[in-house]
Design a protein around this motif. Structure first.
Motif, short mmCIF file in Angstrom:
data_model
loop_
_atom_site.label_atom_id
_atom_site.label_comp_id
_atom_site.label_asym_id
_atom_site.label_seq_id
_atom_site.Cartn_x
_atom_site.Cartn_y
_atom_site.Cartn_z
N PRO A 433 0.79 -1.24 0.00
CA PRO A 433 0.00 0.00 0.00
C PRO A 433 0.82 1.28 0.00
O PRO A 433 0.46 2.25 -0.66
N ARG A 434 1.94 1.29 0.74
CA ARG A 434 2.75 2.52 0.80
C ARG A 434 3.20 2.94 -0.60
O ARG A 434 3.18 4.13 -0.94
N GLU A 435 3.59 1.97 -1.43
CA GLU A 435 4.04 2.31 -2.78
C GLU A 435 2.92 2.97 -3.58
O GLU A 435 3.14 3.97 -4.29
N ILE A 436 1.71 2.44 -3.46
CA ILE A 436 0.57 3.00 -4.20
C ILE A 436 0.25 4.40 -3.68
O ILE A 436 -0.04 5.31 -4.47
N GLU A 437 0.32 4.57 -2.37
CA GLU A 437 0.04 5.89 -1.77
C GLU A 437 1.05 6.94 -2.25
O GLU A 437 0.68 8.08 -2.52
N GLU A 438 2.30 6.54 -2.34
CA GLU A 438 3.34 7.45 -2.83
C GLU A 438 3.01 7.95 -4.23
O GLU A 438 3.15 9.14 -4.54
N VAL A 439 2.57 7.04 -5.09
CA VAL A 439 2.25 7.42 -6.46
C VAL A 439 1.01 8.31 -6.50
O VAL A 439 0.97 9.33 -7.20
N LEU A 440 -0.01 7.96 -5.74
CA LEU A 440 -1.25 8.74 -5.72
C LEU A 440 -0.98 10.19 -5.31
O LEU A 440 -1.60 11.12 -5.84
N LEU A 441 -0.06 10.39 -4.38
CA LEU A 441 0.22 11.74 -3.89
C LEU A 441 0.91 12.62 -4.92
O LEU A 441 0.99 13.84 -4.75
N THR A 442 1.39 12.03 -6.00
CA THR A 442 1.98 12.85 -7.06
C THR A 442 0.92 13.39 -8.01
O THR A 442 1.23 14.24 -8.85
N HIS A 443 -0.32 12.92 -7.90
CA HIS A 443 -1.40 13.45 -8.74
C HIS A 443 -1.79 14.83 -8.23
O HIS A 443 -1.98 15.03 -7.02
N PRO A 444 -1.91 15.82 -9.10
CA PRO A 444 -2.17 17.19 -8.65
C PRO A 444 -3.49 17.39 -7.91
O PRO A 444 -3.63 18.37 -7.17
N ALA A 445 -4.45 16.48 -8.06
CA ALA A 445 -5.74 16.65 -7.40
C ALA A 445 -5.88 15.79 -6.14
O ALA A 445 -6.95 15.73 -5.55
N VAL A 446 -4.78 15.13 -5.74
CA VAL A 446 -4.82 14.27 -4.54
C VAL A 446 -4.06 14.95 -3.41
O VAL A 446 -2.89 15.29 -3.55
N SER A 447 -4.76 15.13 -2.29
CA SER A 447 -4.14 15.75 -1.12
C SER A 447 -3.58 14.70 -0.16
O SER A 447 -2.49 14.84 0.36
N LEU A 448 -4.35 13.63 0.08
CA LEU A 448 -3.92 12.56 0.98
C LEU A 448 -4.60 11.28 0.54
O LEU A 448 -5.73 11.31 0.02
N ALA A 449 -3.92 10.16 0.75
CA ALA A 449 -4.48 8.87 0.32
C ALA A 449 -4.09 7.77 1.27
O ALA A 449 -3.02 7.80 1.88
N ALA A 450 -4.97 6.79 1.38
CA ALA A 450 -4.70 5.58 2.16
C ALA A 450 -5.21 4.39 1.35
O ALA A 450 -6.34 4.42 0.85
N VAL A 451 -4.38 3.37 1.22
CA VAL A 451 -4.71 2.21 0.40
C VAL A 451 -4.84 0.97 1.28
O VAL A 451 -3.98 0.73 2.14
N VAL A 452 -5.89 0.20 1.06
CA VAL A 452 -6.11 -1.03 1.83
C VAL A 452 -6.56 -2.13 0.88
O VAL A 452 -6.93 -1.87 -0.27
N GLY A 453 -6.54 -3.35 1.37
CA GLY A 453 -7.06 -4.48 0.63
C GLY A 453 -8.47 -4.80 1.09
O GLY A 453 -8.76 -4.77 2.28
#
Length: 517
Positions: A433-453
Motif C-alpha cells: 500500500p505505501r508504494e501505491i500511496e506514494e504514487v497517488l500523492l503525485t497526482h495534482p488533485a490528490v491531497s492525501l491517500a490511504a490504500v487497503v485491501g
C-alpha cells in the motif's frame, strides 16, 4: 548501575534553573519550577504509600502537568504508565488492572473530552488501584467529581526538596501500551537504561549539545513514545524549551512556529501534511524557515512528495527515523554524517543492530531484497508486562521481530515497504500500500491517500484507495491515471473520495477501520 530517568530533568534544572522548561500559552515554567513541582509530587506519592517499583498510571494531554507528574513518579522510584487520553472508563479499567497500577493521576478534561469522569469510572472498576488524584486546570479548584480528591488539594502546603529514589538501569521506568490492533493492548516494559540511552542518542543524532538552546513545538502526544522520548526526555536532557500544544491543529501550530521561534519540530506524516495546508496568506514562512533547524518524522512512512514540498517551503530536509514502543522508540535514523535520502528511515542508531529476515527467521541477504525488520540493542524492551508468551513470540535469540517489511540499499540505508499485516495479496501478487500511496500523492488533485485491501471473490483481495481531494478529479479519471502509472496488478480498481481519514490520537491513519468499509 544506579540510574534514574528523572536525572535528565534534575541535571538541566541544576545547570539552567531559570531557563523556560515548558510553555503553554501565557504560562512559562522554568526548569527550577518543574523540578520543584516534580519533587512535591514524588513526596506526596511516597506519603500515600507508593513503593519503589509500584505502577502509577497517568492520563494527561500536553500540559505542564504531564512532565511534572511523569518525573515525579520516577523520582519516587515508581513506574509510569501513560494512558491514551481518549480511553473510556472500561478501557481505563483494563489498563489499570493489567498494569497492576496502585495509583492513578488523571486530568479533569473538558466538556468535549471528560477525561476525569471516564478516569474515575475506570478507577472505581479496579479494586487493586487504591489511590486516585484528579488533576484540575486550576490547582486551587474544588473537585468537580464527588469522591475524587484533587492533586492540588493533596499538594497544598507541601514544600522542600525530595531525594530521588536510587533505581538501577535495568529497573522498569515506564510501561507503554501498544495500540492493540490485534487482541488486547500489551504493556511494553522499558527500563531506565532503555530510555536514557535512547534520549541521549537522539541528541547525538540531532546535533544537540549542552550549549545549544533548542525550542521544541510539541504537538505529538506525550503519552506516546515518540513525543515522550524524542522531544520530552531528549529535550529535557539538554535543557530545551518545550512549547506545548495540547491538540494538533495546523493553524495553531503554524502560529506557534512563528511566534515562539521554534527550532525543532517533530511529527507524524499527517501533521506535516496539515502544516503545508495551513500556510495561508499572512503566515511569514520565511521567518519560520529562518529559525527552524530540525524537522523529524516518524510513527509512519512519510510520502516523498510531502518531504519535497516541505523542503521547498521551509528550506529544511525532514529527517526520518523508525521505531516502536518496544524499541524505546528510536531504532534507525538518518545518518548525520551523510546526506539524507528522502524516503529512507536511515541507518541503525548507535549501539543498535538491524537486519532483515524471512518468514522462517533466516537473514535476508543482498541489496533491495524485502524482509521483516529485526532489531537488537540497548533500546529493546524488557518484555511485555505479565505476557511471557507474547514476549516469546516477538523475541528470538535476542532479536525483536517488528512485523514491518523493509528493504536495504547497497549503502546500508533502510526503506520501509509496509507493515507485514498491511500487505495486499492480489491474485498471488504482493502489493504494498505505501508504494501505491506514494504514487497517488503525485497526482495534482490528490491531497492525501490511504490504500487497503478488500475481499474479492476472484483475486482474494482487491486494491482500494481512500482519497482526500485537493482539486477536481473523478473516480474514473483517477483509476485511469493509476492504470497508466502502475503495473496492472497494483493499481487500485476502487477509489472512494472522503473528507477525512480516521486517525489515532498520535495522527496515524487507522487502516483497519478503512478496511472494514
Amino acid at each position: 548501575m544506579i540510574l534514574n530517568l528523572a536525572t535528565l530533568l534534575e541535571d538541566s534544572a541544576r545547570r539552567h534553573p531559570d531557563r523556560d522548561a515548558v510553555v503553554l500559552g501565557d504560562t512559562r515554567l522554568s526548569y527550577a519550577d518543574v523540578d520543584r513541582a516534580a519533587d512535591q509530587v514524588a513526596g506526596l506519592l511516597v506519603d500515600l504509600g507508593v513503593q519503589p517499583g509500584d505502577r502509577v498510571a497517568l492520563s494527561c494531554p500536553n500540559l505542564p502537568y504531564f512532565p511534572i507528574v511523569y518525573y515525579g513518579i520516577l523520582k519516587a522510584g515508581a513506574v509510569v504508565v501513560p494512558l491514551n487520553v481518549l480511553l473510556k472508563g472500561r478501557e481505563i479499567a483494563y489498563h489499570l488492572a493489567d498494569s497492576q497500577a496502585t495509583a492513578y493521576l488523571c486530568f479533569e478534561g473538558t466538556a468535549d473530552l471528560p477525561m476525569g469522569a471516564e478516569g474515575f469510572a475506570g478507577f472505581q472498576q479496579t479494586p487493586g488501584c487504591e489511590r486516585f488524584l484528579l488533576i484540575t486546570a486550576d490547582p486551587a479548584a474544588a473537585s468537580p467529581i464527588e469522591g475524587a480528591r484533587t492533586l492540588g488539594q493533596a499538594l497544598a502546603g507541601r514544600s522542600g526538596p525530595f531525594d530521588t529514589v536510587a533505581t538501577n538501569e535495568t529497573d522498569t521506568a515506564v510501561i507503554l501500551y501498544t495500540s492493540g490492533t490485534t487482541g488486547q493492548p500489551k504493556g511494553a516494559e522499558l527500563s531506565h537504561g532503555n530510555l536514557v540511552f535512547n534520549a541521549l542518542t537522539c541528541n547525538r543524532l540531532f546535533g544537540n549539545l549542552a550549549t545549544d538552546h533548542e525550542r521544541h513545538l510539541i504537538t505529538l502526544p506525550l503519552f506516546h513514545s515518540f513525543g515522550s522520548t524524542v522531544q520530552m526526555n531528549a529535550g529535557f536532557a539538554v535543557a530545551s524549551t518545550l512549547v506545548l500544544l495540547p491538540r494538533f491543529q495546523a493553524d495553531q501550530a503554524v502560529a506557534l512556529l512563528q511566534r515562539e521561534k521554534i527550532t525543532f519540530f517533530a511529527g507524524v506524516p499527517t501533521m506535516y501534511w496539515g502544516l503545508l495546508g495551513a500556510l495561508h496568506e499572512g503566515v511569514d514562512v520565511a521567518e519560520i524557515a529562518r529559525t527552524m533547524r530540525v524537522a523529524v518524522s516518524g510513527g509512519a512512512s512519510l510520502p516523498v512528495e510531502i518531504i519535497n514540498q516541505f523542503q521547498e517551503r521551509f528550506g529544511v530536509q525532514i529527517l526520518e527515523g523508525y521505531g516502536l514502543s518496544e524499541t524505546s522508540p528510536v531504532a534507525t535514523f538518518s545518518d548525520p554524517e551523510r546526506d539524507p535520502r528522502p524516503g529512507s528511515i536511515g541507518v541503525p542508531i548507535w549501539g543498535v543492530q538491524v537486519k532483515l529476515i524471512d518468514a522462517a527467521g533466516k537473514t535476508v541477504e543482498g541489496a533491495d531484497q524485502i524482509g521483516e525488520i529485526a532489531i537488537r540493542g540497548h533500546n529493546i524492551m524488557k518484555g511485555y508486562h505479565r505476557r511471557p508468551e507474547a514476549t516469546a513470540e516477538v523475541m528470538r535469540d535476542g532479536w525483536f521481530r517488528t512485523g514491518d517489511l523493509a528493504r536495504r540499499d547497497a549503502d546500508g540505508f533502510y526503506y520501509i515497504v509496509d507493515r507485514a499485516k498491511d500487505m495486499i495479496i492480489r491474485g498471488g501478487f504482493n502489493v504494498y500500500p505505501r508504494e501505491i500511496e506514494e504514487v497517488l500523492l503525485t497526482h495534482p488533485a490528490v491531497s492525501l491517500a490511504a490504500v487497503v485491501g478488500v475481499p474479492h471473490s476472484c483475486y482474494g483481495e482487491e486494491v482500494k484507495a481512500f482519497v482526500i481531494r485537493s482539486g477536481a478529479v473523478t473516480e474514473g479519471d483517477l483509476i485511469a491515471w493509476c492504470r497508466e502509472t502502475m503495473a496492472s496488478y497494483k493499481y487500485p480498481r476502487i477509489v472512494e473520495f472522503v473528507d477525512e481519514l480516521p486517525m489515532t490520537a498520535t495522527g496515524k491513519i487507522l487502516k483497519r477501520e478503512l478496511a472494514g468499509r
